[in-house]
Design an enzyme around this catalytic site. Sequence first.
Site, mmCIF file in Angstrom:
data_model
loop_
_atom_site.group_PDB
_atom_site.id
_atom_site.type_symbol
_atom_site.label_atom_id
_atom_site.label_comp_id
_atom_site.label_asym_id
_atom_site.label_seq_id
_atom_site.Cartn_x
_atom_site.Cartn_y
_atom_site.Cartn_z
ATOM 1 N N HIS A 54 87.193 65.739 7.001
ATOM 2 C CA HIS A 54 86.696 64.367 7.102
ATOM 3 C C HIS A 54 87.723 63.403 6.504
ATOM 4 O O HIS A 54 88.685 63.823 5.850
ATOM 5 C CB HIS A 54 85.351 64.260 6.363
ATOM 6 C CG HIS A 54 84.373 63.357 7.058
ATOM 7 N ND1 HIS A 54 84.758 62.216 7.714
ATOM 8 C CD2 HIS A 54 83.015 63.422 7.209
ATOM 9 C CE1 HIS A 54 83.695 61.619 8.233
ATOM 10 N NE2 HIS A 54 82.624 62.340 7.952
ATOM 11 N N ALA A 55 87.507 62.110 6.737
ATOM 12 C CA ALA A 55 88.400 61.097 6.162
ATOM 13 C C ALA A 55 88.356 61.197 4.637
ATOM 14 O O ALA A 55 87.307 61.491 4.042
ATOM 15 C CB ALA A 55 87.969 59.713 6.619
ATOM 16 N N SER A 56 89.487 60.906 4.017
ATOM 17 C CA SER A 56 89.624 61.143 2.573
ATOM 18 C C SER A 56 88.740 60.236 1.725
ATOM 19 O O SER A 56 88.539 60.509 0.538
ATOM 20 C CB SER A 56 91.088 60.970 2.160
ATOM 21 O OG SER A 56 91.844 62.010 2.728
ATOM 22 N N CYS A 82 84.707 51.646 16.845
ATOM 23 C CA CYS A 82 85.653 51.804 17.948
ATOM 24 C C CYS A 82 85.140 51.111 19.200
ATOM 25 O O CYS A 82 85.910 50.566 19.971
ATOM 26 C CB CYS A 82 85.899 53.283 18.218
ATOM 27 S SG CYS A 82 84.380 54.198 18.491
ATOM 28 N N GLU A 116 88.941 61.103 20.542
ATOM 29 C CA GLU A 116 88.199 59.835 20.612
ATOM 30 C C GLU A 116 88.963 58.851 19.751
ATOM 31 O O GLU A 116 88.899 58.920 18.522
ATOM 32 C CB GLU A 116 86.778 60.012 20.056
ATOM 33 C CG GLU A 116 85.928 61.037 20.773
ATOM 34 C CD GLU A 116 85.439 60.539 22.121
ATOM 35 O OE1 GLU A 116 85.776 59.403 22.514
ATOM 36 O OE2 GLU A 116 84.723 61.296 22.788
ATOM 37 N N GLY A 146 89.534 59.004 15.658
ATOM 38 C CA GLY A 146 90.307 58.193 14.724
ATOM 39 C C GLY A 146 91.275 57.310 15.482
ATOM 40 O O GLY A 146 91.065 56.999 16.656
#
Length: 470
Positions: free
Chosen positions: A158-160, A265, A231, A209
Amino acid sequence: MAIATTDPTTGQVVEQFDELTAQELEDRLARASAAFVQYRRTSLEQRAGWMRAAADLLEAEAQATAEMMTLEMGKTVKAAKAEVGKCAAACRFYAEHAASMLADEPVDAGAVKAAQAYVRWQPLGPVLAVMPWNFPLWQAMRFAAPALMAGNVGLLKHASNVPRTALYMEDLFRRAGFPADVFQTLLIGSGMVEQVLRDDRVVAATLTGSTPAGRSVASIAGDALKPTVLELGGSDPFVVMPSADLERAAEVAATARCQNNGQSCIAAKRFIVHEQVADEFEQLFAKAMAALVVGDPRDDQTDVGPLATEQGRVDVEELVEDAVDHGAVVLVGGQRADGPGWFYPPTLLTGITKDMRMYSEEVFGPVAQLHRVPDLDAAIALANDSEFGLGSNAWTDDPAEQERFADELQAGMVFINGMTASYPELPFGGIKTSGYGRELSDLGMRAFCSAKTVWVGTGDGGRPTTAHAE
Ligand code: NAP
């Protein structure tokens, strides 16, 4: 980027996390590989039971989970609660529909000289999911629910900035009853993605991302010959034609641009309005943007909370400054307020020209750009003048125009007289540099399946002709 929970409302670091060591990562990959051997043999009924249990847990824990998400990335608690509910619904959707989506597909046996022939959808194995922070639960769940139902094993990087949400996902599936190691969270930075992706035990990857991150993962996966779903970024057009309900369109426009604090997005980002109604729409849109309440994301009255990261706000400010330096006119917002937290106000700009960065770059914050066009052809041409092709919106009551937009907008998704959104029932994804492959629907479930051809002979070997004996 350090792995840490930092409150965007205050800028304070709440908790820091250690990255996995090389040995810990090796253990996790070994466990994922071993888990797949057993897990792929579980029945769809068993998986559906676990998936429904995950949905029950999500619903029971919605408030606390929402507050955790707000703490990590700043979305309003009410939006976070809605996101948790959507995740539960997706779990139930795939629990209910996996059997029909994965059923063997018979083929005309006579045509292939067989007694029986069919396509069987089979899981691939451990799949790496590299995910962003903006919908921290939903992005990971829309991968995990179909992938796990299909019998794959998930490895979430996952994102940090959302480690607590990442660890919650792992814990959720374990408590729901899924066998150990079927879904693991890897606390690693983006610098370790290549190593995981090249590991033989990892068979495929999905990344949601930015376009640069997608390019990097796609090139490594291409070299390693592993399938990917990407995506990526978007700069969705929102076209308004004279027959549209302008009041409704303006109201939805403000929501479509500023939902999730402007960090979606599929947010509408470029507003393209027929000149016949441009003055009226501009006025209504400006009023709707100015009316949005910016503030504490924990407050029920708040519409727009802080941006998720300090750098994210710098990026937005630079794009607005560049546009203004090149002659754009600010109708609403345009300046950050003083005070703690990474807030940026809803902003509306006109007079956008091609030499401004935001004409072609994605603005990941609550900043709308308004363009005026003389006719339908010009609207479609401007909408398509983008490297991105994720979602798109068109507002018109004219059936002929609706058909033109449906057919000619270069996007993975076209929403007419409504806001782009994701539903488990509908394929989700983009074209051009917005990525490839699809999530959600049956396509999302099959994205990480192999379509295995099964051919059962009649006893005479099938006797293929030379033309067929490839
Ligand atoms: P990002 O920087 O690309 O980060 C997304 C994920 O990729 C994070 O886990 C990040 O890890 C990782 N990552 C970053 N660079 C990488 C690299 N070179 N190799 C491997 N992994 C890498 O994106 P973001 O700024 O957080 O998110 C915003 C972007 O995502 C926007 O462009 C938005 O449009 C897009 N997005 C697209 C969709 C969609 O469905 N199409 C949905 C949501 C968001 P670290 O956090 O450790 O850096």
